[in-house]
Design a protein around this motif. Structure first.
Motif, PDB file in Angstrom:
ATOM      1  N   CYS A 196       0.832  -1.214   0.000  1.00 20.27           N
ATOM      2  CA  CYS A 196       0.000   0.000   0.000  1.00 20.27           C
ATOM      3  C   CYS A 196       0.865   1.262   0.000  1.00 20.27           C
ATOM      4  CB  CYS A 196      -0.934   0.002   1.214  1.00 20.27           C
ATOM      5  SG  CYS A 196      -2.273  -1.209   1.130  1.00 20.27           S
ATOM      6  N   HIS A 207      -4.998  11.270  -6.365  1.00 19.09           N
ATOM      7  CA  HIS A 207      -4.883  11.605  -4.944  1.00 19.09           C
ATOM      8  C   HIS A 207      -5.865  10.825  -4.084  1.00 19.09           C
ATOM      9  CE1 HIS A 207      -3.916  14.061  -1.446  1.00 19.09           C
ATOM     10  NE2 HIS A 207      -5.209  14.115  -1.197  1.00 19.09           N
ATOM     11  N   ILE A 208      -7.108  10.691  -4.513  1.00 15.63           N
ATOM     12  CA  ILE A 208      -8.113  10.007  -3.700  1.00 15.63           C
ATOM     13  C   ILE A 208      -7.766   8.537  -3.528  1.00 15.63           C
ATOM     14  CG2 ILE A 208      -9.599   9.551  -5.702  1.00 15.63           C
ATOM     15  CD1 ILE A 208     -10.681  10.230  -2.040  1.00 15.63           C
ATOM     16  N   ALA A 209      -7.215   7.917  -4.584  1.00 17.92           N
ATOM     17  CA  ALA A 209      -6.818   6.518  -4.481  1.00 17.92           C
ATOM     18  C   ALA A 209      -5.598   6.367  -3.574  1.00 17.92           C
ATOM     19  CB  ALA A 209      -6.518   5.955  -5.867  1.00 17.92           C
ATOM     20  N   THR A 210      -4.668   7.307  -3.662  1.00 13.82           N
ATOM     21  CA  THR A 210      -3.495   7.291  -2.792  1.00 13.82           C
ATOM     22  C   THR A 210      -3.913   7.396  -1.334  1.00 13.82           C
ATOM     23  OG1 THR A 210      -2.123   8.317  -4.505  1.00 13.82           O
ATOM     24  CG2 THR A 210      -1.350   8.481  -2.229  1.00 13.82           C
ATOM     25  N   PHE A 211      -4.840   8.326  -1.058  1.00 15.30           N
ATOM     26  CA  PHE A 211      -5.349   8.483   0.307  1.00 15.30           C
ATOM     27  C   PHE A 211      -6.044   7.208   0.768  1.00 15.30           C
ATOM     28  CE2 PHE A 211      -8.714   9.442   3.304  1.00 15.30           C
ATOM     29  CZ  PHE A 211      -8.058  10.219   4.255  1.00 15.30           C
ATOM     30  N   THR A 212      -6.821   6.584  -0.118  1.00 15.08           N
ATOM     31  CA  THR A 212      -7.598   5.399   0.253  1.00 15.08           C
ATOM     32  C   THR A 212      -6.705   4.214   0.608  1.00 15.08           C
ATOM     33  OG1 THR A 212      -9.442   6.095  -1.157  1.00 15.08           O
ATOM     34  CG2 THR A 212      -9.355   3.773  -0.526  1.00 15.08           C
ATOM     35  N   VAL A 213      -5.691   3.936  -0.230  1.00 16.31           N
ATOM     36  CA  VAL A 213      -4.838   2.782   0.052  1.00 16.31           C
ATOM     37  C   VAL A 213      -4.008   3.014   1.314  1.00 16.31           C
ATOM     38  CG1 VAL A 213      -4.741   2.046  -2.357  1.00 16.31           C
ATOM     39  CG2 VAL A 213      -2.977   3.584  -1.468  1.00 16.31           C
ATOM     40  N   THR A 214      -3.615   4.258   1.558  1.00 15.85           N
ATOM     41  CA  THR A 214      -2.845   4.552   2.763  1.00 15.85           C
ATOM     42  C   THR A 214      -3.718   4.438   4.002  1.00 15.85           C
ATOM     43  OG1 THR A 214      -1.511   6.100   1.452  1.00 15.85           O
ATOM     44  CG2 THR A 214      -1.289   6.207   3.839  1.00 15.85           C
ATOM     45  N   ALA A 215      -4.941   4.947   3.911  1.00 13.40           N
ATOM     46  CA  ALA A 215      -5.879   4.829   5.034  1.00 13.40           C
ATOM     47  C   ALA A 215      -6.216   3.365   5.304  1.00 13.40           C
ATOM     48  CB  ALA A 215      -7.150   5.624   4.737  1.00 13.40           C
ATOM     49  N   LEU A 216      -6.322   2.567   4.235  1.00 14.06           N
ATOM     50  CA  LEU A 216      -6.570   1.137   4.402  1.00 14.06           C
ATOM     51  C   LEU A 216      -5.419   0.470   5.139  1.00 14.06           C
ATOM     52  CD1 LEU A 216      -8.205  -1.441   3.747  1.00 14.06           C
ATOM     53  CD2 LEU A 216      -6.942  -1.561   1.580  1.00 14.06           C
ATOM     54  N   THR A 219      -5.651   1.504   8.813  1.00 15.79           N
ATOM     55  CA  THR A 219      -6.811   0.893   9.476  1.00 15.79           C
ATOM     56  C   THR A 219      -6.561  -0.577   9.788  1.00 15.79           C
ATOM     57  OG1 THR A 219      -8.322   2.425   8.354  1.00 15.79           O
ATOM     58  CG2 THR A 219      -9.273   0.406   9.263  1.00 15.79           C
TER      59      THR A 219
END
Length: 258
Positions: A196, A207-216, A219
């Motif tokens: 990730c 950017h939104i996908a980068t944020f999502t995989v990092t947040a995943l 989490t």
């Protein structure tokens, strides 16, 4: 016999010196290829010296008579991690070539699945080798989280810092040092962190996908540590025989893939 032990110890220490030499060679190649600045050079050299010193001390204390093929793979991976560390440090002054950064990191992550297989295949698994592998993994995740945090914010640093926070907490709360039950979920979450963070660091995603995989990644890592800490706390409150029974139940509930 003492002479033989001394000779073997010298051979083992020579391998760590070779590793440090390869680290410096990699830094020289990176410096030639991209014109690496002082921050990258100093950080890379500090990593090489520190890793050589720590590994040499650990080998001396464990009195191993052979470095072993699996540890050689891990040492090669540590060399790549040192290169990635130098590139991240240099990125505070100038952006590293994406292809080079992604390539070094990807190879380091791929080799993470090789050293364990080599150790099992050659019958050379040792506690020192497992700890060496784990420390290289943890440091790579820390370095990647630093790099990604420059784009997404300081909250990403929680990913890299979580394992070190756990180790620090274990010095205060000894029950955190108890053995954990084997877990495929724990291994999967650990492997996810590097993947990730590499995706986030590559810049290939919006950017939104980068944020999502990092947040995943954050989490799932929080869940994994939280589950283990909760289990360790529960086992610290029961008797020794009951702990063994709990370990057995967890092993039956979550079989480990070979």
């Amino acid at each position: 016999m003492a002479l033989n032990n001394t000779y073997d110890a010298r051979l083992v220490q020579q391998e760590t010196a070779v590793g440090a030499g390869l680290q410096i060679l990699l830094l020289a190649l990176l410096g030639t290829a991209i014109g690496m600045g002082p921050a990258g050079w100093l950080t890379g050299l500090a990593f090489a010296v520190a890793s050589w010193a720590v590994l040499s001390t650990a080998l001396h204390r464990s009195r191993v008579r052979s470095f072993g093929p699996a540890n050689r793979v891990t040492l090669g991976r540590a060399t790549l991690v040192g290169g990635v560390t130098a590139l991240v440090a240099d990125s505070f002054e100038s952006s590293p070539p994406v292809t080079l950064f992604v390539g070094l990191t990807a190879v380091a992550l791929i080799l993470d699945g090789v050293d364990g297989k080599v150790a099992r295949a050659t019958g050379t698994s040792t506690p020192l080798g497992a700890r060496f592998d784990m420390e290289v993994d943890a440091f790579l995740i820390l370095v990647l989280s630093v790099y990604v945090s420059m784009r997404l914010g300081p909250w990403v640093l929680l990913i890299g810092a979580m394992r070190y926070a756990f180790v620090a907490a274990a010095r205060v709360y000894p029950w955190l040092n108890a053995p954990l039950f084997p877990s495929t979920a724990r291994k999967t979450v650990a492997a996810m962190q590097g993947i990730c963070l590499l995706l986030a660091a590559s810049g290939f995603l919006p950017h939104i996908a980068t944020f999502t995989v990092t947040a995943l990644a954050l989490t799932t890592l929080t869940w994994s540590f939280g589950r283990d800490i909760h289990w360790l706390y529960r086992t610290s409150r029961v008797q020794e025989g009951e702990v063994e029974e709990m370990l057995h139940r967890e092993a039956e509930r979550e079989p480990i893939a070979s």
